[in-house]
Design an enzyme around this catalytic site. Structure first.
Site, PDB file in Angstrom:
ATOM      1  N   PRO A 264      45.625  42.885  48.475  1.00 32.97           N
ATOM      2  CA  PRO A 264      46.036  44.192  47.934  1.00 32.97           C
ATOM      3  C   PRO A 264      45.274  44.487  46.641  1.00 32.97           C
ATOM      4  O   PRO A 264      45.508  43.855  45.615  1.00 32.97           O
ATOM      5  CB  PRO A 264      47.532  44.021  47.684  1.00 32.97           C
ATOM      6  CG  PRO A 264      47.747  42.552  47.552  1.00 32.97           C
ATOM      7  CD  PRO A 264      46.716  41.887  48.400  1.00 32.97           C
TER       8      PRO A 264
ATOM      9  N   ASP B  17      43.238  41.169  42.760  1.00 34.71           N
ATOM     10  CA  ASP B  17      44.176  40.868  43.844  1.00 34.71           C
ATOM     11  C   ASP B  17      45.585  40.872  43.265  1.00 34.71           C
ATOM     12  O   ASP B  17      45.939  40.002  42.466  1.00 34.71           O
ATOM     13  CB  ASP B  17      43.831  39.504  44.444  1.00 34.71           C
ATOM     14  CG  ASP B  17      44.663  39.173  45.680  1.00 34.71           C
ATOM     15  OD1 ASP B  17      45.730  39.777  45.867  1.00 34.71           O
ATOM     16  OD2 ASP B  17      44.239  38.275  46.439  1.00 34.71           O
ATOM     17  N   HIS B  18      46.397  41.838  43.706  1.00 32.70           N
ATOM     18  CA  HIS B  18      47.726  41.994  43.107  1.00 32.70           C
ATOM     19  C   HIS B  18      48.683  40.869  43.507  1.00 32.70           C
ATOM     20  O   HIS B  18      49.767  40.746  42.935  1.00 32.70           O
ATOM     21  CB  HIS B  18      48.320  43.351  43.502  1.00 32.70           C
ATOM     22  CG  HIS B  18      49.151  43.970  42.422  1.00 32.70           C
ATOM     23  ND1 HIS B  18      49.835  43.232  41.479  1.00 32.70           N
ATOM     24  CD2 HIS B  18      49.410  45.276  42.119  1.00 32.70           C
ATOM     25  CE1 HIS B  18      50.477  44.040  40.664  1.00 32.70           C
ATOM     26  NE2 HIS B  18      50.236  45.285  41.020  1.00 32.70           N
ATOM     27  N   ARG B  19      48.307  40.052  44.483  1.00 33.39           N
ATOM     28  CA  ARG B  19      49.122  38.877  44.791  1.00 33.39           C
ATOM     29  C   ARG B  19      48.997  37.831  43.683  1.00 33.39           C
ATOM     30  O   ARG B  19      49.922  37.055  43.436  1.00 33.39           O
ATOM     31  CB  ARG B  19      48.684  38.252  46.120  1.00 33.39           C
ATOM     32  CG  ARG B  19      48.852  39.141  47.338  1.00 33.39           C
ATOM     33  CD  ARG B  19      48.206  38.503  48.554  1.00 33.39           C
ATOM     34  NE  ARG B  19      46.776  38.283  48.372  1.00 33.39           N
ATOM     35  CZ  ARG B  19      45.983  37.689  49.270  1.00 33.39           C
ATOM     36  NH1 ARG B  19      46.494  37.264  50.426  1.00 33.39           N
ATOM     37  NH2 ARG B  19      44.698  37.528  49.032  1.00 33.39           N
TER      38      ARG B  19
END
Length: 462
Positions: free
Chosen positions: A256, A432-434
């Site tokens: 994401p 990467d939003h994770r």
């Protein structure tokens, strides 16, 4: 005498095929252990292959431009000792190759099965070509050159046509054999215009020449109605382009992405670049804004170590990296590649400058190895060299963030309460939003900007 067979190795990790770009030897040549015999292009890099034994070249099993599966025999060599087995069939003879293909299939070296078709040939358009000696010693019939082009002696049979790398790439993309192109450049060098002319001639090989690309002015015969140039050109997607496309699609739909932007005054950094260029202790080193931007990223990572991580999907774990392999996106004639500087966090400014220079030179020469592009952690892409303000870059697969650096321009800026002309740029950070939430990503980008606005922090924050 014994004939030994050298198979296409897996020159990367898990690669299943490679294209033979160039042979450096011919049948009858003497080779020694470790001598480079050919250059191949994989989905990751162009690699030179050394032969592992001494002997005399017996046969080249595939022509240049052929894609070969890992594990297939590509060259046979006569060596001393033992009885000589049956000769290996020449892959250059189409009928013999088709009959011999099932028997010639060998297990691949890294456990991958061989596909039904052991070779895939580049689709080529039929172009008027001079007589060129074939591998089996026969000659192809000569076709007349385009009437509007000057008569120029063609390359002698067996010799590689003279052309610059971008021209070679253009010819490859258009499916034009450089050996069939009539050169008009100084010293018999094939130019871009020559390739376009050959491509246009291939589209309409009638008695009257068809109009060519706008880059070449060739008058058409007034008495004959010329055919229009093709409205579309199809370019095979292979090699670096293919793997880049697959990686970007996988990254975009797996990680994401979040992108944040910041516009900043880098006037002090630009002044520091000039001062460092004049520093005798850094004489001979390449000092440029990218060097200080890379150093600013490394300082910001030290202050925000959690950004330097990767996502382990199988274990459902975040893997924190205690090293920085700093990727630098490089546009090359073969496509976009992202080699990285190993352990960049441990390098001095001088060492980082040397590593950057070596990385760029190797990439431009097409000599970047697969190992140089593996295990990156964070990447910088300098879109500013194209005059672009910024962009929304896609993560290199397996990495946590990528920083796009925009063009540095003189703009009006409020400095010490007054509007003054200042050197200004815009940075875009995709992450990467994770792995990185909004707060961490914002702090990381703000720290990079803070260092570039006040480069003394390269010392005080280190």
């Amino acid at each position: 005498m014994t004939i030994r067979e050298f198979k296409m190795p897996d020159v990367g990790e898990g690669l299943t095929e490679a294209e033979i770009l160039k042979w450096y030897v011919q049948p009858g040549d003497t080779v020694t252990d470790g001598q480079v015999v050919c250059e191949v292009e994989t989905a990751k890099a162009a690699v030179e292959l050394p032969i592992p034994y001494d002997g005399v070249v017996h046969a080249l099993l595939f022509e240049e431009g052929t894609t070969v599966d890992v594990g297939q025999v590509i060259i046979s060599v006569r060596t001393e000792g033992g009885a000589e087995p049956e000769p290996v069939a020449e892959a250059a003879a189409p009928a013999a190759a088709e009959e011999a293909a099932p028997a010639a299939r060998q297990p691949v070296l890294v456990g991958y099965g061989v596909s039904e078709s052991s070779t895939k040939r580049r689709p080529r358009k039929a172009a008027p070509a001079p007589a060129v000696a074939a591998q089996n010693g026969t000659a192809a019939p000569a076709a007349p050159a385009a009437p509007a082009l000057p008569e120029v002696p063609v390359q002698p049979a067996g010799e590689r046509p003279l052309a610059k790398p971008p021209v070679r790439k253009l010819a490859k993309d258009l499916g034009i054999d450089l050996a069939s192109v009539v050169p008009t450049g100084d010293g018999g060098v094939v130019t871009r215009e020559d390739v376009h002319a050959a491509a246009a001639a291939a589209v309409a090989p009638q008695a009257a020449p068809a109009p060519v690309a706008a880059e070449v002015s060739v008058p058409a015969a007034p008495a004959v109605q010329a055919e229009p140039v093709a409205r579309e050109t199809r370019i095979p997607v292979k090699g670096v382009r293919k793997v880049t496309a697959q990686a970007m699609v996988g990254s975009a739909f797996t990680a994401p992405h979040v992108t944040e932007f910041i516009t900043l005054d880098v006037t002090r950094t630009m002044k520091l670049v000039q001062e460092l260029k004049a520093d005798p202790d850094l004489a001979g080193l390449r000092i440029n804004p990218l060097l200080l931007i890379a150093k600013a990223v490394l300082v910001a990572i030290r202050r925000n170590p959690d950004v330097n991580a990767s996502w382990d999907e199988a274990a459902q774990e975040i893997v924190l990296k205690h090293y920085v392999n700093l990727g630098i996106a490089a546009a090359t004639p073969r496509g976009l590649i992202v080699p990285n500087i190993k352990d960049a966090h441990a390098k001095t400014l001088g060492e980082l400058s040397t590593a950057l220079s070596d990385l760029v030179a190797t990439a431009r020469d097409g000599k970047t190895s697969p190992a140089d592009m593996q295990n990156g952690t964070i990447t910088i892409t300098n879109v500013g060299v194209f005059g672009v303000d910024t962009g929304t870059p896609i993560l290199n697969p397996g990495e946590s963030a990528i920083l796009a650096v925009g063009a540095i321009k003189l703009q009006p800026w409020v400095h010490k309460g007054k509007v003054k002309p200042r050197q200004v740029t815009t940075l875009a950070l995709s992450f990467d939003h994770r792995l990185i939430d909004g707060e961490l990503g914002s702090k990381f980008l703000a720290d990079i900007a803070a260092v570039l606005e006040h480069p003394r922090r390269l010392v005080t924050w280190s």
